[in-house]
Design a protein around this motif. Structure first.
Motif, PDB file in Angstrom:
ATOM      1  N   VAL A  63       0.910  -1.177  -0.106  1.00  0.00           N
ATOM      2  CA  VAL A  63      -0.241   0.041  -0.079  1.00  0.00           C
ATOM      3  C   VAL A  63       0.679   1.299  -0.022  1.00  0.00           C
ATOM      4  O   VAL A  63       1.799   1.426   0.937  1.00  0.00           O
ATOM      5  CB  VAL A  63      -1.043  -0.126   1.149  1.00  0.00           C
ATOM      6  CG1 VAL A  63      -1.760   1.345   1.316  1.00  0.00           C
ATOM      7  CG2 VAL A  63      -1.787  -1.286   1.184  1.00  0.00           C
ATOM      8  N   THR A  64       0.683   2.299  -0.960  1.00  0.00           N
ATOM      9  CA  THR A  64       1.243   3.352  -0.935  1.00  0.00           C
ATOM     10  C   THR A  64       0.450   4.445  -0.564  1.00  0.00           C
ATOM     11  O   THR A  64      -0.651   4.348  -0.341  1.00  0.00           O
ATOM     12  CB  THR A  64       1.627   3.605  -2.667  1.00  0.00           C
ATOM     13  OG1 THR A  64       0.425   3.899  -3.283  1.00  0.00           O
ATOM     14  CG2 THR A  64       2.393   2.320  -3.331  1.00  0.00           C
ATOM     15  N   GLU A  65       1.133   5.834  -0.375  1.00  0.00           N
ATOM     16  CA  GLU A  65       0.495   6.773   0.040  1.00  0.00           C
ATOM     17  C   GLU A  65      -0.653   7.341  -1.175  1.00  0.00           C
ATOM     18  O   GLU A  65      -1.780   7.563  -0.861  1.00  0.00           O
ATOM     19  CB  GLU A  65       1.520   8.172  -0.058  1.00  0.00           C
ATOM     20  CG  GLU A  65       0.515   9.300   0.487  1.00  0.00           C
ATOM     21  CD  GLU A  65       0.125   9.321   1.886  1.00  0.00           C
ATOM     22  OE1 GLU A  65      -0.886  10.132   1.813  1.00  0.00           O
ATOM     23  OE2 GLU A  65       0.523   8.517   2.827  1.00  0.00           O
ATOM     24  N   GLN A  66      -0.242   6.956  -2.658  1.00  0.00           N
ATOM     25  CA  GLN A  66      -1.454   7.124  -3.174  1.00  0.00           C
ATOM     26  C   GLN A  66      -2.458   6.315  -3.240  1.00  0.00           C
ATOM     27  O   GLN A  66      -3.611   6.645  -3.373  1.00  0.00           O
ATOM     28  CB  GLN A  66      -0.719   7.088  -4.747  1.00  0.00           C
ATOM     29  CG  GLN A  66       0.292   8.019  -5.100  1.00  0.00           C
ATOM     30  CD  GLN A  66       1.748   7.861  -4.873  1.00  0.00           C
ATOM     31  OE1 GLN A  66       1.871   6.834  -3.800  1.00  0.00           O
ATOM     32  NE2 GLN A  66       2.679   8.533  -5.185  1.00  0.00           N
ATOM     33  N   ASP A  67      -2.220   4.996  -2.594  1.00  0.00           N
ATOM     34  CA  ASP A  67      -3.316   4.124  -2.615  1.00  0.00           C
ATOM     35  C   ASP A  67      -4.427   4.630  -1.404  1.00  0.00           C
ATOM     36  O   ASP A  67      -5.431   4.638  -1.487  1.00  0.00           O
ATOM     37  CB  ASP A  67      -3.008   2.827  -2.148  1.00  0.00           C
ATOM     38  CG  ASP A  67      -2.032   1.968  -3.348  1.00  0.00           C
ATOM     39  OD1 ASP A  67      -2.267   2.184  -4.688  1.00  0.00           O
ATOM     40  OD2 ASP A  67      -1.125   1.435  -3.105  1.00  0.00           O
ATOM     41  N   VAL A  68      -3.705   5.198  -0.310  1.00  0.00           N
ATOM     42  CA  VAL A  68      -4.611   5.618   0.875  1.00  0.00           C
ATOM     43  C   VAL A  68      -5.346   6.851   0.329  1.00  0.00           C
ATOM     44  O   VAL A  68      -6.596   7.078   0.733  1.00  0.00           O
ATOM     45  CB  VAL A  68      -3.594   5.823   1.791  1.00  0.00           C
ATOM     46  CG1 VAL A  68      -4.274   6.742   3.083  1.00  0.00           C
ATOM     47  CG2 VAL A  68      -2.691   4.892   2.410  1.00  0.00           C
ATOM     48  N   VAL A  69      -4.611   7.791  -0.466  1.00  0.00           N
ATOM     49  CA  VAL A  69      -5.451   8.945  -1.134  1.00  0.00           C
ATOM     50  C   VAL A  69      -6.695   8.399  -1.962  1.00  0.00           C
ATOM     51  O   VAL A  69      -7.636   8.885  -1.773  1.00  0.00           O
ATOM     52  CB  VAL A  69      -4.279   9.904  -1.995  1.00  0.00           C
ATOM     53  CG1 VAL A  69      -5.284  10.923  -2.703  1.00  0.00           C
ATOM     54  CG2 VAL A  69      -3.596  10.465  -0.940  1.00  0.00           C
ATOM     55  N   LEU A  70      -6.386   7.739  -2.740  1.00  0.00           N
ATOM     56  CA  LEU A  70      -7.458   7.052  -3.561  1.00  0.00           C
ATOM     57  C   LEU A  70      -8.632   6.489  -3.024  1.00  0.00           C
ATOM     58  O   LEU A  70      -9.845   6.569  -2.889  1.00  0.00           O
ATOM     59  CB  LEU A  70      -7.085   6.016  -4.778  1.00  0.00           C
ATOM     60  CG  LEU A  70      -8.168   5.246  -5.497  1.00  0.00           C
ATOM     61  CD1 LEU A  70      -8.984   6.447  -6.234  1.00  0.00           C
ATOM     62  CD2 LEU A  70      -7.364   4.225  -6.283  1.00  0.00           C
ATOM     63  N   ALA A  71      -8.021   5.669  -1.733  1.00  0.00           N
ATOM     64  CA  ALA A  71      -9.362   4.969  -0.838  1.00  0.00           C
ATOM     65  C   ALA A  71      -9.877   6.125  -0.060  1.00  0.00           C
ATOM     66  O   ALA A  71     -11.347   5.950   0.003  1.00  0.00           O
ATOM     67  CB  ALA A  71      -8.507   4.064   0.114  1.00  0.00           C
ATOM     68  N   ARG A  72      -9.390   7.210   0.325  1.00  0.00           N
ATOM     69  CA  ARG A  72     -10.271   8.023   1.035  1.00  0.00           C
ATOM     70  C   ARG A  72     -11.037   8.847   0.014  1.00  0.00           C
ATOM     71  O   ARG A  72     -12.317   9.243   0.119  1.00  0.00           O
ATOM     72  CB  ARG A  72      -9.145   9.295   1.541  1.00  0.00           C
ATOM     73  CG  ARG A  72      -8.565   8.785   2.845  1.00  0.00           C
ATOM     74  CD  ARG A  72      -7.878  10.052   3.350  1.00  0.00           C
ATOM     75  NE  ARG A  72      -6.874   9.445   4.445  1.00  0.00           N
ATOM     76  CZ  ARG A  72      -5.792   9.673   4.596  1.00  0.00           C
ATOM     77  NH1 ARG A  72      -5.199  10.145   3.845  1.00  0.00           N
ATOM     78  NH2 ARG A  72      -5.030   9.109   5.747  1.00  0.00           N
ATOM     79  N   GLN A  73     -10.552   9.147  -1.259  1.00  0.00           N
ATOM     80  CA  GLN A  73     -11.556   9.652  -2.303  1.00  0.00           C
ATOM     81  C   GLN A  73     -12.767   8.661  -2.526  1.00  0.00           C
ATOM     82  O   GLN A  73     -13.884   9.195  -2.744  1.00  0.00           O
ATOM     83  CB  GLN A  73     -10.742   9.902  -3.673  1.00  0.00           C
ATOM     84  CG  GLN A  73      -9.669  11.030  -3.538  1.00  0.00           C
ATOM     85  CD  GLN A  73      -8.866  10.962  -4.596  1.00  0.00           C
ATOM     86  OE1 GLN A  73      -8.727  10.184  -5.607  1.00  0.00           O
ATOM     87  NE2 GLN A  73      -8.391  12.097  -5.224  1.00  0.00           N
ATOM     88  N   ILE A  74     -12.393   7.334  -2.695  1.00  0.00           N
ATOM     89  CA  ILE A  74     -13.533   6.554  -2.892  1.00  0.00           C
ATOM     90  C   ILE A  74     -14.626   6.587  -1.779  1.00  0.00           C
ATOM     91  O   ILE A  74     -15.677   6.624  -1.847  1.00  0.00           O
ATOM     92  CB  ILE A  74     -13.270   5.146  -3.112  1.00  0.00           C
ATOM     93  CG1 ILE A  74     -12.300   4.777  -4.244  1.00  0.00           C
ATOM     94  CG2 ILE A  74     -14.142   4.018  -2.847  1.00  0.00           C
ATOM     95  CD1 ILE A  74     -11.620   3.550  -4.687  1.00  0.00           C
ATOM     96  N   ALA A  75     -14.191   6.651  -0.475  1.00  0.00           N
ATOM     97  CA  ALA A  75     -15.176   6.616   0.681  1.00  0.00           C
ATOM     98  C   ALA A  75     -15.582   8.042   0.729  1.00  0.00           C
ATOM     99  O   ALA A  75     -16.893   8.137   0.817  1.00  0.00           O
ATOM    100  CB  ALA A  75     -14.268   6.589   1.920  1.00  0.00           C
ATOM    101  N   ASP A  76     -15.276   9.129   0.509  1.00  0.00           N
ATOM    102  CA  ASP A  76     -15.883  10.352   0.299  1.00  0.00           C
ATOM    103  C   ASP A  76     -16.777  10.471  -0.703  1.00  0.00           C
ATOM    104  O   ASP A  76     -18.154  10.955  -0.467  1.00  0.00           O
ATOM    105  CB  ASP A  76     -14.750  11.491  -0.057  1.00  0.00           C
ATOM    106  CG  ASP A  76     -13.802  11.925   1.044  1.00  0.00           C
ATOM    107  OD1 ASP A  76     -14.207  11.406   2.164  1.00  0.00           O
ATOM    108  OD2 ASP A  76     -12.823  12.696   0.881  1.00  0.00           O
ATOM    109  N   VAL A  77     -16.452   9.946  -1.932  1.00  0.00           N
ATOM    110  CA  VAL A  77     -17.544   9.912  -3.028  1.00  0.00           C
ATOM    111  C   VAL A  77     -18.627   9.008  -2.763  1.00  0.00           C
ATOM    112  O   VAL A  77     -19.809   9.403  -3.124  1.00  0.00           O
ATOM    113  CB  VAL A  77     -16.829   9.479  -4.422  1.00  0.00           C
ATOM    114  CG1 VAL A  77     -17.615   9.276  -5.426  1.00  0.00           C
ATOM    115  CG2 VAL A  77     -15.779  10.736  -4.753  1.00  0.00           C
ATOM    116  N   ALA A  78     -18.431   7.819  -2.166  1.00  0.00           N
ATOM    117  CA  ALA A  78     -19.476   6.838  -1.519  1.00  0.00           C
ATOM    118  C   ALA A  78     -20.482   7.490  -0.648  1.00  0.00           C
ATOM    119  O   ALA A  78     -21.541   7.270  -0.801  1.00  0.00           O
ATOM    120  CB  ALA A  78     -18.661   5.574  -1.286  1.00  0.00           C
ATOM    121  N   ALA A  79     -19.766   8.279   0.309  1.00  0.00           N
ATOM    122  CA  ALA A  79     -20.623   8.917   1.355  1.00  0.00           C
ATOM    123  C   ALA A  79     -21.619   9.948   0.600  1.00  0.00           C
ATOM    124  O   ALA A  79     -22.810  10.076   0.985  1.00  0.00           O
ATOM    125  CB  ALA A  79     -19.616   9.619   2.110  1.00  0.00           C
TER     126      ALA A  79
END
Length: 107
Positions: A63-79
């Motif tokens: 897991v990279t920092e970019q992966d963490v950023v993408l996961a946060r974006q997915i969570a925000d958009v899903a919310a």
């Protein structure tokens, strides 16, 4: 009024710029799962009877920092998607004869 039949749409485009795959899930037959492989790699899995999309870590590696950023974006958009669905469902339940809304802005 137009009938809203469920479907999954997948389109592959091949041109001089490369290959592009577009998938649209518009079906109640959709499942969403978050999994972790034996090696510790997380997966986000969206699937219908006709197609699936799997999102995982960069290059299938750690897991990279970019992966963490993408996961946060997915969570925000899903919310945001959840909030929009809940709001529209409530509005449509109280006014079932309202006109169909125009398509909204991209996330």
């Amino acid at each position: 009024m137009r009938e809203h039949l469920p479907y999954t749409r997948a389109v592959v485009t091949l041109d001089e710029d490369g290959t592009r795959l577009d998938t649209s899930f518009r079906t109640p037959h959709l499942s969403v799962m978050a999994l972790v492989a034996d090696g510790g790699r997380p997966f986000l899995h969206l699937s219908s009877r006709e197609a699936q999309v799997i999102v995982s870590t960069t290059g299938g590696g750690p897991v990279t920092e970019q992966d963490v950023v993408l996961a946060r974006q997915i969570a925000d958009v899903a919310a945001r998607y959840l909030a929009d669905c809940e709001r529209l469902h409530t509005e449509q339940s109280t006014n079932p004869h309202q006109a169909e809304p125009e398509q909204g802005k991209a996330a």
